[in-house]
Design a protein around this motif. Structure first.
Motif, PDB file in Angstrom:
ATOM      1  N   GLN A 254       1.000  -1.352   0.081  1.00 16.91           N
ATOM      2  CA  GLN A 254      -0.448  -0.033  -0.231  1.00 16.91           C
ATOM      3  C   GLN A 254       1.218   1.741   0.127  1.00 16.91           C
ATOM      4  O   GLN A 254       0.229   2.017   0.076  1.00 16.91           O
ATOM      5  CB  GLN A 254      -0.873  -0.448   0.979  1.00 16.91           C
ATOM      6  N   ARG A 363       0.554  -6.030   7.871  1.00 16.66           N
ATOM      7  CA  ARG A 363      -0.218  -6.586   8.653  1.00 16.66           C
ATOM      8  C   ARG A 363      -0.327  -6.457  10.225  1.00 16.66           C
ATOM      9  O   ARG A 363       0.976  -6.873  10.428  1.00 16.66           O
ATOM     10  CB  ARG A 363       0.179  -8.213   8.236  1.00 16.66           C
ATOM     11  N   PHE A 528      -6.838  -2.688   2.682  1.00 17.88           N
ATOM     12  CA  PHE A 528      -5.937  -2.177   3.520  1.00 17.88           C
ATOM     13  C   PHE A 528      -6.646  -2.020   4.575  1.00 17.88           C
ATOM     14  O   PHE A 528      -7.722  -2.172   4.059  1.00 17.88           O
ATOM     15  CB  PHE A 528      -4.784  -1.294   3.087  1.00 17.88           C
TER      16      PHE A 528
HETATM   17  S1  SMO Z   1      -0.661  -3.261   7.311  1.00 20.01           S
HETATM   18 MO1  SMO Z   1      -2.746  -3.405   6.051  1.00 20.01          MO
HETATM   19  O1  SMO Z   1      -2.447  -3.586   4.525  1.00 20.01           O
HETATM   20  O2  SMO Z   1      -3.366  -1.763   6.300  1.00 20.01           O
END
Ligand code: SMO
Length: 762
Positions: A254, A363, A528
């Motif tokens: 992201q 993650r 995300f």
């Molecule tokens: S760490 Mo996540 O793709 O908000």
């Protein structure tokens, strides 16, 4: 049949993209090969901190087959951003595409485009760079010493990425004064790297109308579009970003990357398509890791186990650039207001620049580190108070109405439900009553531990129109869903198609998903923050409801009935009072009163609040006291994720998260030499990821304990949760087995042996 009876949601339907994936027909970014494709490569710094005094590309440019070389003098001097939303403050703007300074070992200093990868590699060696070394600051202590060399001219100073985050509630001193037990400890964690199957890759291609087509493996296609347009000075409709299948993202994708800008610029200069593909080694050196951290934690408890005060100081190591450090620091700090309810908290979080590779989103986004510390200290408190750790956690677990880290009230008793369910299903009390000795192998000791977590879906509550979806009813009754949410490989597109089919009243098979083309799909914030199902799912449900209303109207007209008297189920519009009398959606869409057949198209936007999912992980480990090896034998994860859309996909997320979490906790650490900033184990030869053989028996339990009205039928996120609780659960189980407390990860065999020896000596 009432609309409350689910027909598709809650079923593990065959995934929408399953055929393409298993036959290998599905295309990933690296599979595209436009005619005349050139190969781009990046020359990387071999020094952690330096000024570039001279850079000479003439020999490289003279190499036959080399089409372009870019150094800092050739690229726009723009500080790019990685923020997924223009109005968010998750990211910093502190990195140039190429600079006359390097801030970490492995940072790009030049880029080459050539007719083959081999020639591009050869050209990299011909680029001459002369560095004037600067003092390298390679750990958080050195970075925070007064008078330490500054890595950036921006920011609040003292190598801080942002001003320290401070959160205070209640009266901490009063809380500690009431405490019968006060625990204090320091916790640390290394640098796990998200090891997605598909390394970062992009292809840039300009057409005759000066429009850029850009394929990239990203979680946030519209963010990439915005950033490229800004750097290239183009309107948004002259940049088309395409994301096809992805081999994982885990948060790191992201972000925006140096190679994405360089790829577009090389293609612009050469007027040929250019591809840039990371090697596995580059995913370590130039990718994004989890933030290494140090966390000091002091908590006070009453005799009866009530948590009465919490004081925390957290330092994240950002590496050479800020990337997601502002967001990670905010989320990681605020998360300590919660999980176990505490009226008196004082929390301080900071992120510090060092001359090391960039830490970013991964993650669990700051929550992994904080809950690792809190959950281990809760276990210590249980030991000191002489109570069962699961019971102590249950007693203090946040409940309905408590304030979540986001400031919103928590909905439902999801966490207590997970802990209770796990105590029963794992047979916790009976397991813990067993001897720690292995029945046959005297070297092995067994232990049982519990870890808990909560995590929020959706990143920016209150920012409008993050989740968008367009639903099209085609004139033959088939349905097209258009979404900007990338499919990371989690099955999110399948869940979205299920939501549309359910809401609309058509078969799952009649819905197809179009995604990942910024020229076609509605704007999306990015995949995300565990929010695709929650956020885009809600928008898709709203758009489907609008289409349903129109189909019902058309059907009623053809059935010569009032719209209130018809229903739409399984692709049929019929009279509610007489279901025999009905027509297919196809017929309902057909010519009516001379009006030609046409499709219906509806778009909906959703403004989220923030929902929290919960989990408790119950773990059994076997510790070999001769080798120090820890084997995770059995994990029983209990997750509350609200309404479950696709049980097997959710289970897959949970199992994958546990595997990653086992790696973090026991083996994975990207090691940087703290004297010179060099990386010591970039790549999978010296960096140990758990393999299928290392996987424990996992018995996943999914509860629908606390549905959130903000999500479709109460669905919440599941993406990040599974990686959070497993770490402290393992550390607590190791303590249960051998009586040694570890306050860091990874907990290596060497650590275990040292811990056992230290225990023997005392
Ligand atoms: S760490 Mo996540 O793709 O908000």
């Amino acid at each position: 049949m009432t609309r409350q009876d689910f027909r598709i949601v809650g079923q593990s339907v065959k995934r929408a993209d399953v055929l393409e994936k298993v036959t290998g027909e599905g295309l990933y970014t690296g599979d595209y090969a436009p005619a005349g494709l050139l190969h781009g490569k990046i020359k990387r710094s071999e020094i952690a901190h330096a000024r570039i005094v001279r850079i000479d590309a003439s020999k490289a440019l003279a190499l036959p087959g080399v089409k372009a070389v870019l150094t800092h003098a050739d690229v726009p001097r723009v500080l790019h951003y990685g923020s997924p939303h223009p109005r968010s403050a998750s990211c910093t703007r502190d990195q140039y595409i190429l600079d006359d300074k390097v801030r970490f070992w492995g940072e790009g200093v030049a880029a080459v485009a050539a007719i083959s990868e081999e020639i591009a590699d050869e050209a990299l060696d011909l680029i001459e760079v002369e560095y004037e070394p600067l003092p390298a600051v390679c750990d958080i202590d050195a970075a925070q010493v007064p008078g330490a060399p500054l890595i950036h001219g921006v920011g609040p100073g003292g190598n801080l990425v942002i001003p320290p985050v401070h959160v205070e509630r209640g009266n901490v001193e009063k809380g500690f004064a009431e405490a019968d037990l006060i625990l204090e400890g320091t916790f640390e964690g290394g640098r796990p790297v998200p090891t997605y199957m598909e390394p970062n890759v992009c292809i840039a291609d300009w057409d005759g109308s000066n429009k850029l087509t850009f394929w990239t493996s990203t979680q946030s296609s519209f963010m990439v579009r915005g950033a490229l347009a800004e750097v290239l000075g183009l309107p948004l409709n002259k940049v088309r970003v395409l994301v096809d299948h992805m081999g994982g993202g885990f948060g790191a994708k992201q972000d925006l990357f140096q190679h994405e800008f360089l790829c577009a610029l090389l293609a612009k200069q050469t007027r040929r398509p250019v591809k840039m593909e990371f090697t596995r080694r580059e995913t370590f050196v130039a990718g994004r890791s989890r933030h290494p951290f140090r966390l000091w934690l002091r908590q006070g408890f009453r005799k009866d186990g009530t948590l009465v005060a919490r004081d925390m100081k957290l330092v994240f190591e950002s590496g050479a650039y800020g990337s997601h450090s502002p967001g990670v620091t905010n989320v990681g700090t605020a998360s300590a207001t919660s999980l176990y309810a505490c009226e008196n908290v004082r929390l301080n979080g900071r992120a510090v620049y060092t001359n090391t590779p960039i830490a970013g989103a991964y993650r669990g986004y700051g929550v992994v580190q904080t809950y690792f510390a809190i959950d281990i200290q809760m276990d210590e408190a249980a030991e000191r108070l002489g109570v069962d750790p699961a019971e102590l956690k249950l007693k203090n677990a946040v409940r309905d109405g408590d304030i979540a880290p986001s400031g919103h009230p928590i909905i439902g008793d999801g966490l207590p439900a997970c802990i209770r369910e796990g105590i029963t299903r794992f047979d916790w009390a009976a397991k813990r009553a067993q001897p720690r000795e292995h029945p046959t192998n005297p070297a092995i000791r067994r232990g049982w531990g519990i870890g808990c977590e909560m995590h929020g879906s959706s990143a920016y509550p209150g920012i409008k129109e993050q989740g968008n979806a367009t639903v099209k009813m085609n004139e033959d009754g088939s349905v097209t869903l258009l979404t900007g949410a990338a499919g990371l490989g989690t099955g999110a597109h399948t869940a979205l198609a299920q939501i549309v089919a359910e809401e609309l009243g058509v078969a799952f098979e009649s819905v197809s998903v179009v995604h990942g083309d910024t020229d076609v799909v509605p704007w999306d914030i990015g995949a995300f923050a565990s929010h695709t199902t929650y956020l885009v799912g809600s928008a898709a449900k709203m758009a489907a409801a609008k289409v349903r209303a129109s189909v019902l109207r058309r059907g009623a007209e053809r059935l010569q009935a009032r719209v209130e008297d018809v229903d739409l189920v399984d692709g049929r519009v019929f009279l509610t009072a007489n279901p025999e009398q009905g027509i297919t959606v196809h017929e309902a869409m057909g010519p009516s009163r001379g009006i030609p057949a046409e499709h219906l198209i509806e778009t909906a936007s959703y403004m989220p609040t923030k929902s929290y999912s919960f989990a408790a992980h119950f773990v059994e480990v076997a510790v070999d006291t001769e080798t120090g090896l820890v084997e995770v034998k059995h994990v029983l994860p209990v997750h509350d994720i609200g309404k479950v859309i696709h049980p097997i996909a959710a289970q897959g997320q949970i199992e994958g998260g546990i595997q990653q979490g086992i790696g973090h906790t026991l083996t994975e650490d990207y090691v940087i030499d703290r004297t010179n900033g060099r990386s010591l184990n970039a790549g999978l030869v010296d960096y140990k990821m758990p393999l299928s053989m290392d996987m424990p028996h996992i018995e996943t339990v999914i509860l629908e304990a606390a549905p959130d009205p903000g999500g479709p039928w109460g669905a919440k996120g599941v993406g990040e949760d599974p990686i959070i609780a497993i770490g402290p659960a393992i550390a607590n189980a190791i303590h249960d087995a051998i009586g040694v407390r570890f306050h860091h990860y990874p907990i290596t065999p060497e650590d275990v042996l040292k811990g056992l020896r230290a225990k023997e000596e005392t």
